[in-house]
Each structure stands twice: as structure tokens, then as C-alpha cells.
Design a protein around this motif. Structure first.
Motif, PDB file in Angstrom:
ATOM      1  N   LYS A  31      -4.484  -2.510  52.948  1.00 44.34           N
ATOM      2  CA  LYS A  31      -4.552  -3.921  53.359  1.00 44.34           C
ATOM      3  C   LYS A  31      -4.362  -4.828  52.149  1.00 44.34           C
ATOM      4  O   LYS A  31      -3.683  -5.859  52.233  1.00 44.34           O
ATOM      5  CB  LYS A  31      -5.891  -4.215  54.031  1.00 44.34           C
ATOM      6  CG  LYS A  31      -6.062  -3.559  55.387  1.00 44.34           C
ATOM      7  CD  LYS A  31      -7.451  -3.838  55.957  1.00 44.34           C
ATOM      8  CE  LYS A  31      -7.643  -3.123  57.290  1.00 44.34           C
ATOM      9  NZ  LYS A  31      -9.019  -3.319  57.819  1.00 44.34           N
ATOM     10  N   GLU A  32      -4.949  -4.446  51.024  1.00 43.62           N
ATOM     11  CA  GLU A  32      -4.808  -5.217  49.791  1.00 43.62           C
ATOM     12  C   GLU A  32      -3.352  -5.229  49.324  1.00 43.62           C
ATOM     13  O   GLU A  32      -2.840  -6.248  48.859  1.00 43.62           O
ATOM     14  CB  GLU A  32      -5.700  -4.615  48.706  1.00 43.62           C
ATOM     15  CG  GLU A  32      -5.665  -5.329  47.375  1.00 43.62           C
ATOM     16  CD  GLU A  32      -6.356  -6.685  47.392  1.00 43.62           C
ATOM     17  OE1 GLU A  32      -6.212  -7.428  46.406  1.00 43.62           O
ATOM     18  OE2 GLU A  32      -7.035  -7.015  48.401  1.00 43.62           O
ATOM     19  N   PHE A  35      -1.469  -7.581  51.507  1.00 44.31           N
ATOM     20  CA  PHE A  35      -1.881  -8.954  51.204  1.00 44.31           C
ATOM     21  C   PHE A  35      -1.186  -9.436  49.938  1.00 44.31           C
ATOM     22  O   PHE A  35      -0.714 -10.581  49.862  1.00 44.31           O
ATOM     23  CB  PHE A  35      -3.391  -9.037  51.037  1.00 44.31           C
ATOM     24  CG  PHE A  35      -3.884 -10.418  50.726  1.00 44.31           C
ATOM     25  CD1 PHE A  35      -3.917 -11.400  51.704  1.00 44.31           C
ATOM     26  CD2 PHE A  35      -4.297 -10.757  49.438  1.00 44.31           C
ATOM     27  CE1 PHE A  35      -4.360 -12.691  51.419  1.00 44.31           C
ATOM     28  CE2 PHE A  35      -4.731 -12.035  49.144  1.00 44.31           C
ATOM     29  CZ  PHE A  35      -4.773 -13.006  50.139  1.00 44.31           C
ATOM     30  N   SER A  36      -1.094  -8.565  48.918  1.00 40.73           N
ATOM     31  CA  SER A  36      -0.432  -8.954  47.671  1.00 40.73           C
ATOM     32  C   SER A  36       1.055  -9.219  47.914  1.00 40.73           C
ATOM     33  O   SER A  36       1.635 -10.119  47.302  1.00 40.73           O
ATOM     34  CB  SER A  36      -0.613  -7.867  46.608  1.00 40.73           C
ATOM     35  OG  SER A  36       0.109  -6.690  46.930  1.00 40.73           O
ATOM     36  N   SER A  38       2.274 -10.346  50.737  1.00 39.99           N
ATOM     37  CA  SER A  38       2.342 -11.630  51.445  1.00 39.99           C
ATOM     38  C   SER A  38       2.169 -12.806  50.484  1.00 39.99           C
ATOM     39  O   SER A  38       2.746 -13.877  50.683  1.00 39.99           O
ATOM     40  CB  SER A  38       1.269 -11.686  52.549  1.00 39.99           C
ATOM     41  OG  SER A  38      -0.035 -11.852  52.006  1.00 39.99           O
ATOM     42  N   LYS A  39       1.397 -12.592  49.417  1.00 34.47           N
ATOM     43  CA  LYS A  39       1.228 -13.654  48.418  1.00 34.47           C
ATOM     44  C   LYS A  39       2.524 -13.898  47.654  1.00 34.47           C
ATOM     45  O   LYS A  39       2.831 -15.033  47.270  1.00 34.47           O
ATOM     46  CB  LYS A  39       0.102 -13.290  47.448  1.00 34.47           C
ATOM     47  CG  LYS A  39      -1.282 -13.285  48.069  1.00 34.47           C
ATOM     48  CD  LYS A  39      -1.680 -14.650  48.613  1.00 34.47           C
ATOM     49  CE  LYS A  39      -1.902 -15.658  47.510  1.00 34.47           C
ATOM     50  NZ  LYS A  39      -2.348 -16.983  48.035  1.00 34.47           N
ATOM     51  N   TYR A 170      -2.551 -12.771  42.146  1.00 35.60           N
ATOM     52  CA  TYR A 170      -1.405 -12.014  42.653  1.00 35.60           C
ATOM     53  C   TYR A 170      -0.078 -12.552  42.122  1.00 35.60           C
ATOM     54  O   TYR A 170       0.959 -11.914  42.297  1.00 35.60           O
ATOM     55  CB  TYR A 170      -1.385 -12.048  44.185  1.00 35.60           C
ATOM     56  CG  TYR A 170      -2.594 -11.415  44.818  1.00 35.60           C
ATOM     57  CD1 TYR A 170      -2.674 -10.031  44.997  1.00 35.60           C
ATOM     58  CD2 TYR A 170      -3.678 -12.193  45.224  1.00 35.60           C
ATOM     59  CE1 TYR A 170      -3.789  -9.447  45.568  1.00 35.60           C
ATOM     60  CE2 TYR A 170      -4.798 -11.609  45.805  1.00 35.60           C
ATOM     61  CZ  TYR A 170      -4.841 -10.235  45.972  1.00 35.60           C
ATOM     62  OH  TYR A 170      -5.952  -9.655  46.532  1.00 35.60           O
TER      63      TYR A 170
END
Length: 317
Positions: A31-32, A35-36, A38-39, A170
Motif C-alpha cells: 500500500k505504501e 501511495f508513493s 500516486s504522490k 515522497y
């Protein structure tokens, strides 16, 4: 879209965090990872917005000068070439950009001084002066200006780098990658485009999204096998003295050799040696190259590297 090199870098960073955390969770780390990624996509839209902000600032200066009690000839006859830039006009009304910014609430509203400083830097640049004073400009000239703003103003601005680092951990290594993404986007624009002009998607296709997930998981789930291979080919080295990041780079490269049949081994080697330039020392890069080369030759002899389709490119040489 986010390139596979960027995906590899993000997987490397997430892998480093995973192994550095006492309570490891593949699911949470995955998930991390996404998320990175997506950043990075957030930054893509945020830096596009920054170009628009510079033009908006230029327009406000024109409006302020026109409103003076005794405006000069220059105030009454401003050069509006920058604020009328056709590419910026397309970006300003782009539906996908507007929707994304509205959804994420990304904004430069809290950084007016930085916008001002960037504009002053831009206004003093030689390429901007040439653009503003040229007898005439084409749509190609408008695109070239945006590219130069991205690469010669935004990319080299210490203020932009510091602000982005403060806003998100990020974004520390992302600005070069994202500027390249935006440059590619701008080059795709046509003069007859409208507000529906497509921007880059987050991933080129579902295969790239799956690649991120599979590379991360296969590197962890096959940890013992991959580390054994590294240990065997680094027998003259004390593994405990080898930089942890070097081991992770080799672990990912070996995972691609063994578990990704569609990726040519030459592509894998080139990608991870290139990454080693930025995440390891010059000595480490040579070491990594040597270990991977020896490991690959042995794995091929053992018929453990099985490539198919595009993965066969270069294998017959």
C-alpha cells in the motif's frame, strides 16, 4: 505516465523501508508503494499548475501596472505574449487537470513569494527575453518556452526543491522524473487541441501497475533464494560489509532475471546499473555490475533464466 524506471526506484525505496521496519507487513508495504507512486502523479499535476501560476502572476503584474495613477507607455502597452501562450491556455482550461487539482486540493496558494521569485528569475533569463522580443512566435515556440521554463527554471530552483521536500518525503527524488513526464506531455500537444486534451495516465497500462506489485512481492517472497545467489557470487566479500542498498539493487535485478520472462536481461542490467549511479557509490556500481554479470551467466547455464516474447530480445547475441 510513470515510467518503469520510476517504478523500480519506488520499489527499491519501499523494499528498503520494509527491511528496516521491525514489524514487517507485505500488505502494508505494498500500500505504501502505491501511495508513493500516486504522490509522483500528484507532483506531475502540481508542477503543471506551477507553470500556469507563473503566467497568472505575469497577468497580475500587467493589471497592477495598468491601474497606476499615471501609467507609463509600457504599462499601457504591455507585452502579453507570455500570458497569451497557447500551451498555457490549453493547460489552464484542461478538464482533466482541473478535476485532478480540485479532487486533491493541490495548490501553490501558500507560496506567493516563491512564485514571485521564480517569475523574476524567468524574466531575467535569456531564452525568455528572446521569446518575448521575437518578431513572431508559433505554437512550436510556445511549447519550447514551456519546456525551457520546466528544465531551466523550475528544475534548477533550490527553492522549489526545498519546498517540495518539506511538503512531502515522497518528492525528494521525483522532480527530474516528473519534469521529463511533463515535457513529454507538452510535446504531444497540437494547436487544434481543446479542453479535452489528454494528459498522461498514472500507468501506461495495467501491465505496468501489475509490474510494480509483482516486482515488490517476488523480491520479498523469494528473498532466501535471491540472497543465496548474491552470497555465492560475492564469496570474496563479507556480505555484512556490503552496503544494504547495493544488496537490494542486486536482489531486484535477480528477481527480474528469474521471474519476469518478458523483460530482456539487457534491459534489467542497464536499468539497475543506472540506478546504482544514484543510490550507490562509483565503486558499488562496478561491484554490482560484476556480481550481476557473473550471476546471470551461471543462471543461464543452469537454465533458470527463461525468457519469452519481448524478453528474448538480445538473448541470441
Amino acid at each position: 505516465m510513470i515510467s518503469r524506471r520510476t517504478i523500480r526506484i519506488k520499489v527499491l525505496q519501499t523494499l528498503y523501508t520494509y527491511y528496516s521496519t521491525p514489524e514487517r507487513s507485505i500488505s502494508n508495504s505494498e500500500k505504501e508503494l502505491f501511495f508513493s507512486l500516486s504522490k509522483t502523479f500528484d507532483l506531475y499535476h502540481l508542477l503543471i499548475q506551477l507553470v500556469i501560476e507563473l503566467a497568472d502572476y505575469a497577468q497580475r503584474r500587467i493589471d497592477t501596472n495598468l491601474a497606476r495613477l499615471r501609467p507609463s507607455f509600457e504599462d499601457l502597452n504591455p507585452n502579453t505574449r507570455f500570458v497569451d501562450n497557447k500551451v498555457i491556455h490549453l493547460l489552464r482550461k484542461n478538464r482533466r487537470l482541473l478535476a485532478y487539482l480540485n479532487q486533491t486540493k493541490l495548490s501553490w496558494a501558500n507560496h506567493p513569494e516563491m512564485i514571485k521569485d521564480l517569475y523574476v528569475f524567468l524574466n531575467e533569463s535569456e531564452f525568455y527575453t528572446e521569446y518575448m522580443n521575437a518578431p513572431g512566435v508559433t505554437f512550436f515556440d510556445d511549447k519550447r518556452l514551456i519546456e525551457k521554463i520546466l528544465n531551466n527554471i523550475i528544475l534548477i530552483s533550490e527553492d522549489v526543491h526545498l519546498l517540495l521536500e518539506e511538503d512531502s518525503i515522497y518528492w525528494n527524488d521525483d522532480i527530474d522524473l516528473v519534469v521529463a513526464m511533463i515535457t513529454k506531455t507538452i510535446r504531444s500537444f497540437q494547436e487544434n487541441a481543446d479542453e479535452n486534451q489528454p494528459l498522461m495516465p498514472m500507468f501506461k497500462d495495467e501491465d505496468d501497475r501489475q509490474f510494480a506489485k509483482d516486482l515488490f512481492r517476488k523480491s520479498i517472497l523469494n528473498h532466501d533464494e535471491l540472497r543465496t545467489i548474491i552470497d555465492q557470487h560475492a564469496s570474496n566479500w563479507d556480505l555484512e560489509r556490503i552496503a544494504f542498498m547495493d544488496i537490494l539493487i542486486m536482489q531486484l535485478a535477480l528477481a527480474e532475471f528469474l521471474y519476469f520472462p518478458s523483460i530482456p536481461t539487457k534491459v534489467t542490467l542497464n536499468e539497475y546499473i543506472e540506478m546504482a549511479k544514484f543510490y550507490s557509490t562509483e565503486k558499488s556500481r562496478t561491484f554490482i555490475n560484476g556480481i550481476l554479470d557473473k550471476a546471470l551467466k551461471e543462471l543461464k547455464v543452469e537454465n533458470k533464466v527463461v525468457k519469452a516474447g519481448r524478453g528474448l530480445i538480445g538473448e541470441a547475441e
